[in-house]
Design a protein around this motif. Structure first.
Motif, PDB file in Angstrom:
ATOM      1  N   LEU A  13      45.073  35.787  42.121  1.00  0.00           N
ATOM      2  CA  LEU A  13      44.597  36.653  43.352  1.00  0.00           C
ATOM      3  C   LEU A  13      45.483  36.079  44.575  1.00  0.00           C
ATOM      4  O   LEU A  13      45.850  36.558  45.287  1.00  0.00           O
ATOM      5  CB  LEU A  13      43.049  36.106  43.615  1.00  0.00           C
ATOM      6  CG  LEU A  13      42.005  37.187  42.985  1.00  0.00           C
ATOM      7  CD1 LEU A  13      40.571  36.861  43.329  1.00  0.00           C
ATOM      8  CD2 LEU A  13      42.484  38.473  43.200  1.00  0.00           C
ATOM      9  N   SER A  14      45.346  34.569  44.603  1.00  0.00           N
ATOM     10  CA  SER A  14      46.163  33.860  45.671  1.00  0.00           C
ATOM     11  C   SER A  14      46.613  32.645  45.325  1.00  0.00           C
ATOM     12  O   SER A  14      46.459  32.553  43.923  1.00  0.00           O
ATOM     13  CB  SER A  14      45.315  33.562  46.733  1.00  0.00           C
ATOM     14  OG  SER A  14      44.294  32.625  46.388  1.00  0.00           O
ATOM     15  N   GLY A  15      47.320  31.899  45.823  1.00  0.00           N
ATOM     16  CA  GLY A  15      47.834  30.618  45.437  1.00  0.00           C
ATOM     17  C   GLY A  15      47.082  29.895  44.263  1.00  0.00           C
ATOM     18  O   GLY A  15      47.110  29.607  43.399  1.00  0.00           O
TER      19      GLY A  15
END
Ligand code: ADP
Length: 262
Positions: A13-15
């Motif tokens: 999803l993100s980092g």
């Protein structure tokens, strides 16, 4: 569970956040297996009458006009019967795929089930079925609106009533009844026939399942009638019940919710 298989997919999803998708492979495998069994069964069912038709046509051709009238007539009757069997099978295969495709679309049209059943009985009578005169209708005169697909409900009624005509004993009544039960309506068809042994009951709605294959064939059955009934019933939130006693007869009923008063 033994034999269960999972597929895992990870999406970032993100980092630092990830989503993990788990899907149950064994359910997908079972659906694939069912589909390929169905294709294999359907092909087998079509191949049998096709082989008979080709066999009799080739025999007639080999005899090259030497067959006498009655023999030719007999062979042509067999070819016609087998071709009709294939025709019915193709009709039922198309029906089942159409009904399945519709299964998530709830019917929204108010319909009069008694009128549909009445028309279906009239059509069976018009078809000059040898048992048509045995049908006794107790439909009441109170229209009870439910939400439904008219053509599918006519087919459901046709399949159940024609089964009772096929498997009930000649000269005994086939009783078709509509009864209101609170906020539901029950369509039931009762015959006096050989009945069905309890161990077969749970499997009757499987495609191509027959208690007695030769009997089903001889009365023109395809083994798909009750599978179609089950799908139509489910689409209408109906409940299908089959009660039977060996040596006495069978009652098949479907109970549908009535339309809420609006
Ligand atoms: P078919 O085309 O063979 O009649 P169905 O799916 O309609 O197929 O029914 C499956 C089987 O259930 C039939 O082959 C028959 O053995 C049994 N069956 C259905 N209805 C009745 C009944 N009213 N009485 C006895 N057996 C029945």
């Amino acid at each position: 569970r033994p034999g269960q298989r999972w597929t895992m997919r990870i999406a970032a999803l993100s980092g630092r956040e990830q989503i993990i998708f788990l899907s149950d492979r064994s359910a997908i495998d079972a659906a694939d297996r069912m589909r390929s069994d169905f294709v294999a069964n359907a092909s087998h069912e079509l191949r049998t009458p096709l082989a008979a038709i080709l066999g009799y046509v080739e025999t007639l051709q080999d005899m090259n006009g030497e067959t006498d009238g009655p023999t030719r007539h007999r062979f042509l009757s067999i070819i016609e019967r087998e071709a009709r069997r294939m025709q019915q099978l193709v009709i039922d295969l198309l029906s089942i795929s159409r009904v399945e495709a519709d299964r998530f679309r709830r019917p929204t049209t108010p319909i009069d089930l008694a009128a549909i059943v009445q028309t279906t009985i009239a059509q069976l009578r018009d078809s000059e079925h040898p048992r048509a005169k045995d049908v006794v209708a107790k439909l009441g005169d109170n229209p009870q609106p439910m939400l439904g697909d008219e053509a599918q409900l006519a087919q459901l009624a046709h399949n159940i009533i024609s089964n009772a005509m096929k498997y009930g004993h000649a000269g005994t009544p086939v009783t078709v009844e509509l009864a209101r039960e609170g906020s539901r309506v029950r369509l039931s068809v009762t015959d006096e026939g050989d009945g069905i042994a309890p161990d077969h009951l749970p499997r009757l709605t499987e495609r191509f399942y027959r208690v007695d294959e030769a009997r089903s064939r001889s009365v023109g059955g395809t083994g798909l009638g009750l599978a179609i009934v089950k799908h139509i019933s489910e689409r209408h939130q109906g409940q299908l019940d089959i009660d039977s006693e060996v040596g006495k007869g069978t009652r098949v009923s479907v109970t549908f919710p009535l339309a809420a008063k609006g």
